[in-house]
Write an enzyme that holds these catalytic residues in place. Structure first.
Site, PDB file in Angstrom:
ATOM      1  CB  SER A 212      -0.913  -0.066   1.328  1.00 57.26           C
ATOM      2  OG  SER A 212      -1.681  -1.233   1.288  1.00 57.26           O
TER       3      SER A 212
HETATM    4  N1  SAH Z   1      -0.053  -3.984   4.068  1.00 60.98           N
HETATM    5  C1  SAH Z   1       0.644  -4.795   2.996  1.00 60.98           C
HETATM    6  C2  SAH Z   1      -0.404  -4.710   1.718  1.00 60.98           C
HETATM    7  C3  SAH Z   1      -1.078  -5.653   1.602  1.00 60.98           C
HETATM    8  S1  SAH Z   1      -2.148  -6.091   0.243  1.00 60.98           S
HETATM    9  C4  SAH Z   1       1.971  -4.353   2.838  1.00 60.98           C
HETATM   10  O1  SAH Z   1       2.645  -3.583   3.564  1.00 60.98           O
HETATM   11  O2  SAH Z   1       2.667  -4.663   1.590  1.00 60.98           O
HETATM   12  C5  SAH Z   1      -3.255  -6.906   0.975  1.00 60.98           C
HETATM   13  C6  SAH Z   1      -2.935  -8.488   1.265  1.00 60.98           C
HETATM   14  O3  SAH Z   1      -3.907  -9.043   1.991  1.00 60.98           O
HETATM   15  C7  SAH Z   1      -2.538  -9.281   0.109  1.00 60.98           C
HETATM   16  O4  SAH Z   1      -1.111  -9.630   0.425  1.00 60.98           O
HETATM   17  C8  SAH Z   1      -3.695 -10.293   0.144  1.00 60.98           C
HETATM   18  O5  SAH Z   1      -3.119 -11.601  -0.423  1.00 60.98           O
HETATM   19  C9  SAH Z   1      -3.849 -10.449   1.638  1.00 60.98           C
HETATM   20  N2  SAH Z   1      -5.379 -10.971   1.827  1.00 60.98           N
HETATM   21  C10 SAH Z   1      -6.429 -10.883   1.038  1.00 60.98           C
HETATM   22  N3  SAH Z   1      -7.682 -11.506   1.843  1.00 60.98           N
HETATM   23  C11 SAH Z   1      -6.841 -11.891   2.995  1.00 60.98           C
HETATM   24  C12 SAH Z   1      -7.546 -12.984   4.055  1.00 60.98           C
HETATM   25  N4  SAH Z   1      -8.640 -13.241   4.101  1.00 60.98           N
HETATM   26  N5  SAH Z   1      -6.502 -13.194   5.012  1.00 60.98           N
HETATM   27  C13 SAH Z   1      -5.217 -12.824   5.037  1.00 60.98           C
HETATM   28  N6  SAH Z   1      -4.687 -12.033   3.839  1.00 60.98           N
HETATM   29  C14 SAH Z   1      -5.539 -11.501   3.037  1.00 60.98           C
END
Ligand code: SAH
Length: 222
Positions: A67
């Site tokens: 993000s």
């Molecule tokens: N905060 C992260 C960005 C994450 S993007 C960073 O700093 O890089 C969102 C993430 O949520 C993705 O990797 C996706 O695979 C994950 N995601 C989506 N649904 C999810 C769920 N139910 N449980 C765990 N992770 C999930």
């Protein structure tokens, strides 16, 4: 706090990013310090490393993104962390936000549904010298009950509604910040538990990848 790889050649870029966040209204000094002390370049793929300290989202593989730093800073600021919390993060992604959180709380559990991303994040966190943090693979829309309750929960993917297991895993006085996807337009919500009372406040707009899971979206529809 873990030793940081000081003296890397990105220090100047990091300071500039901190300055940008300050100009955008981030006031929490601990959050600004966390951004200033966390090597974001270790959490992005080599192909986009030169953009690691720009205030933009970047691709991290498996169709996911790290993000935008200003969004993450706003989320962390909204949690009003004091350093003593046990925190849960849903959506480890690259592990960058996990690293920021680790500088702001006592202990972090982070849940990622894509095993390859979880493995890469663990590796990056180790390289960055981040401690008191565990990355687990699972459906984070169910929370992570073995370590519950949590004083702070941050969700980095947008589901259709506030997952009830996450509310149930909030400690008394605990805060949760999460994006919700309401028919394609996203909103940020803060949920606070005070005794039996659960307070929900709308904070602003957002743009996140979908939360896929039992209390998120169906993978078939995304
Ligand atoms: N905060 C992260 C960005 C994450 S993007 C960073 O700093 O890089 C969102 C993430 O949520 C993705 O990797 C996706 O695979 C994950 N995601 C989506 N649904 C999810 C769920 N139910 N449980 C765990 N992770 C999930």
């Amino acid at each position: 706090m873990a030793a940081r790889p000081l003296g890397d050649s990105y220090g100047g870029y990091r300071s500039r990013l901190v300055e940008q966040l300050r100009l955008q209204g981030i006031r929490d000094l601990a959050v600004l310090r966390a951004v200033g002390g966390t090597p974001r370049h270790l959490f992005v793929p080599a192909a986009v490393r030169h953009q690691a300290y720009e205030d933009i989202a970047l691709p991290i593989g498996s169709g996911q993104t790290i993000s935008q730093p200003s969004t993450q800073a706003r989320f962390l600021e909204a949690l009003a962390l004091t350093g003593t919390e046990r925190a849960l993060e849903i959506g480890t992604g690259s592990g960058y936000q996990t690293a920021l959180l680790s500088m702001l709380v006592r202990e972090v559990v982070s849940v990622e549904r894509v095993p390859t991303l979880a493995a890469a994040a663990r590796q990056a966190l180790e390289t960055a010298g981040v401690t008191r943090t565990s990355v687990v693979v699972g459906d984070g829309s169910l929370g992570w009950s073995p370590s519950a309750p949590y004083d702070a929960i941050v969700v980095a993917a947008a589901g259709p509604d506030i997952p009830s297991p996450l509310v149930a895993q909030l400690a008394d006085g605990g805060r949760m910040i999460l994006p919700l996807d309401r028919d394609g337009s996203q909103e940020v919500w803060r949920v606070t538990r005070r005794g039996g009372e659960v307070v929900r406040q709308r904070m602003g707009d957002a743009r996140f990848v979908p939360l896929i899971g039992k209390y998120g979206f169906d993978p078939g529809n995304r």
